[in-house]
Design an enzyme around this catalytic site. Structure first.
Site, PDB file in Angstrom:
ATOM      1  N   LYS A   1     -15.787  -6.559  10.739  1.00  8.47           N
ATOM      2  CA  LYS A   1     -16.162  -5.771   9.563  1.00  8.47           C
ATOM      3  C   LYS A   1     -16.589  -6.716   8.445  1.00  8.47           C
ATOM      4  O   LYS A   1     -15.837  -7.629   8.078  1.00  8.47           O
ATOM      5  CB  LYS A   1     -14.953  -4.987   9.092  1.00  8.47           C
ATOM      6  CG  LYS A   1     -15.119  -3.486   9.076  1.00  8.47           C
ATOM      7  CD  LYS A   1     -13.863  -2.908   8.483  1.00  8.47           C
ATOM      8  CE  LYS A   1     -13.880  -1.422   8.481  1.00  8.47           C
ATOM      9  NZ  LYS A   1     -12.688  -0.885   7.818  1.00  8.47           N
TER      10      LYS A   1
HETATM   11  C1  E4P Z   1     -12.946   2.505   7.022  1.00  9.91           C
HETATM   12  O1  E4P Z   1     -13.147   1.750   7.952  1.00  9.91           O
HETATM   13  C2  E4P Z   1     -11.965   2.266   5.955  1.00  9.91           C
HETATM   14  O2  E4P Z   1     -10.882   1.542   6.472  1.00  9.91           O
HETATM   15  C3  E4P Z   1     -11.381   3.537   5.392  1.00  9.91           C
HETATM   16  O3  E4P Z   1     -11.974   4.694   5.917  1.00  9.91           O
HETATM   17  C4  E4P Z   1     -11.205   3.523   3.908  1.00  9.91           C
HETATM   18  O4  E4P Z   1     -10.730   4.769   3.472  1.00  9.91           O
HETATM   19  P1  E4P Z   1      -9.998   5.034   2.078  1.00  9.91           P
HETATM   20  O5  E4P Z   1     -11.044   5.398   1.083  1.00  9.91           O
HETATM   21  O6  E4P Z   1      -9.088   6.182   2.370  1.00  9.91           O
HETATM   22  O7  E4P Z   1      -9.269   3.769   1.734  1.00  9.91           O
END
Ligand code: E4P
Length: 217
Positions: free
Chosen positions: A84
């Site tokens: 990522k």
């Molecule tokens: C995606 O890969 C992220 O880890 C995640 O969906 C972030 O979500 P949040 O806005 O609930 O932190």
């Protein structure tokens, strides 16, 4: 649309994996930090053993060189690990270089369709628009998924998958599927909520009561 779990919690991953619905897992530094000091490599490797699909491990560096260095290391831990990187110009450079090494990237923190187009052009395997966080700004997050899907659909060279991230409730899952997302990554709580329905519970109670009355008669 595939379902990923958005967590680094092994108990949640084991439970959802046992339902037979999981195609992958996404983690981020916040989710890893919630696991109270557990070793990053140990968590990612264990998740990759539990779920045979893409497991996102996020880089911390802000420059492409650092992202590539971290990405090469994480990818060496398990063949299911994908990297990522953030939706920045350094992130694009890292995606391009990691793709050259045959390593798949999930471009995260995507908040507009141009970021998604450029990520795809750089060779991203997955783009992650953050639906819930867009909603929080008073803008329709699902419209972003629709825009990206429209752009990707009319460009045959693009194979990047659209992952609806920052999912906050079961309705987001339905809307993401209808909007053209390939994947939704969901917190465990949202998946539990999705499977709960009072009419299902009432129906089970009624069936059981009728079954008992039948055996009694
Ligand atoms: C995606 O890969 C992220 O880890 C995640 O969906 C972030 O979500 P949040 O806005 O609930 O932190």
């Amino acid at each position: 649309m595939e379902i990923y779990l958005d967590t680094a919690n092994l108990a949640e991953i084991r439970e959802a994996a046992s339902w037979g619905i999981l195609s992958g897992v996404t983690t981020n530094p916040t989710l890893i930090a919630r696991e109270h000091g557990a070793d990053f490599k140990a968590i990612i490797t264990e998740i990759a053993e539990l779920v045979d699909g893409p497991i996102s491990a996020e880089t911390i560096s802000l420059d492409a060189e650092g992202m590539v260095r971290e990405g090469l290391e994480y990818a060496s831990w398990h063949s299911n690990v994908i990297i990522k990187v953030p939706s920045t110009t350094e992130g694009l450079r890292a995606v391009n270089q990691l793709a050259w090494h045959g390593i798949r990237c999930n471009v995260t923190l995507c908040f507009n369709a141009v970021q998604a187009l450029l990520a795809a052009r750089a060779g991203a395997f997955i783009i992650s628009p953050f639906v819930g966080r867009v909603d929080d700004t008073g803008v329709d997050g699902m419209a972003l998924i629709r825009e990206i899907a429209g752009i990707y659909r009319q460009d045959r060279e693009i194979t990047t998958k659209i992952l609806a991230a920052s999912i906050r409730h079961p309705r987001h899952i339905v809307e993401a599927a209808l909007a053209g997302a390939d994947i939704a990554t969901c917190p465990f709580k949202v998946l539990q909520q999705a499977m709960r329905h009072p009419l299902t519970d009432r129906g089970i109670e009624q069936f059981l009561a009728d079954w008992k009355s039948r055996s009694a008669s």
